[in-house]
Design an enzyme around this catalytic site. Sequence first.
Site, mmCIF file in Angstrom:
data_model
loop_
_atom_site.group_PDB
_atom_site.id
_atom_site.type_symbol
_atom_site.label_atom_id
_atom_site.label_comp_id
_atom_site.label_asym_id
_atom_site.label_seq_id
_atom_site.Cartn_x
_atom_site.Cartn_y
_atom_site.Cartn_z
ATOM 1 C CG ASP A 13 -2.033 -1.049 1.093
ATOM 2 O OD1 ASP A 13 -2.530 -1.249 -0.024
ATOM 3 O OD2 ASP A 13 -2.376 -1.665 2.111
ATOM 4 N NE ARG A 48 7.305 4.682 -1.406
ATOM 5 C CZ ARG A 48 7.078 3.737 -0.501
ATOM 6 N NH1 ARG A 48 6.625 4.069 0.702
ATOM 7 N NH2 ARG A 48 7.307 2.465 -0.781
ATOM 8 C CD GLU A 68 -3.741 8.972 6.207
ATOM 9 O OE1 GLU A 68 -2.559 8.978 5.813
ATOM 10 O OE2 GLU A 68 -4.463 7.956 6.172
ATOM 11 C CB THR A 82 -9.694 0.603 5.513
ATOM 12 O OG1 THR A 82 -9.148 1.029 4.260
ATOM 13 C CG2 THR A 82 -11.174 0.317 5.346
#
Length: 270
Positions: A54, A59, A128, A167
């Site tokens: 992830d 990135r 986020e 999540t």
Amino acid sequence: MLKGENRIINIVSNDRPISKETSRVLKQKLEKAGYYVPNEFDSNGDLIICVGGDGSFLRTLHDNNFPSMPIVGINTGHLGFFQEVSPYQLDEFIFLYSKGEYTIQEFKLVEALVCTKSHCIELLGVNEICIKGDKSRTIHLNLSLDNSFIEKFSGDGVLVATPAGSTAYNYSLRGSIVDPRLSLMQITPIAPITTTAYRSFTSSIIVPETSTIKVYPEYRFENSILIVTDGEEHKYDEIEEIQLRMSSLKAQVLRLKNYDFWNKVKEKFL
């Protein structure tokens, strides 16, 4: 197998040996199927395949300025929540992609306008954007939603998550898991202080995607805070105001037709 008609596919990989080997095998298979795989990232490509976990997935989006082409992940990491394909599924993936048996899921980004005494900087996050105290100190933030004052927050910081990021760090902070079909933002406190001296929300707040969240730092011992976008730290001195809202930019993620968000949640978390 249907041929790729020389469509351009970018392969991006992290440095782990398993990722490098998977990328090498994948390139051979794609070229055999008629696709062109450039040695350097081609912004005119039709697809990005990210080999890694992830973190590599996020990135890749940041490093390439959130390209308009879709991205799909091959998981050689740990959790692999964004990743769609396992290394043993390469032939199946190429076959389904060539036949067009996939959908494109759009993720709206969250953006922050960070204004210091001298200038403003725009930042973007897929999962986020966090506002934290520098040197792990408690910070005090005056929070407003549109034209309404919410609270003076005291604690380690606040996180503003997208549905895609619900999540991720948000979940570890006991924020809510949000179905990605919903358009909203989630404000989640990080180690809030709730005492007779300080009163802070202890649970996340769900707000509409049309909202603007305004944050005004209140400095007591230092004049700098950290802004963290998808794990990447940005430090600015003398921040006066931070505005957060949903961006008009979107990340496009390729999903195979059997993808189901809640099955993924059960598989990874339950």
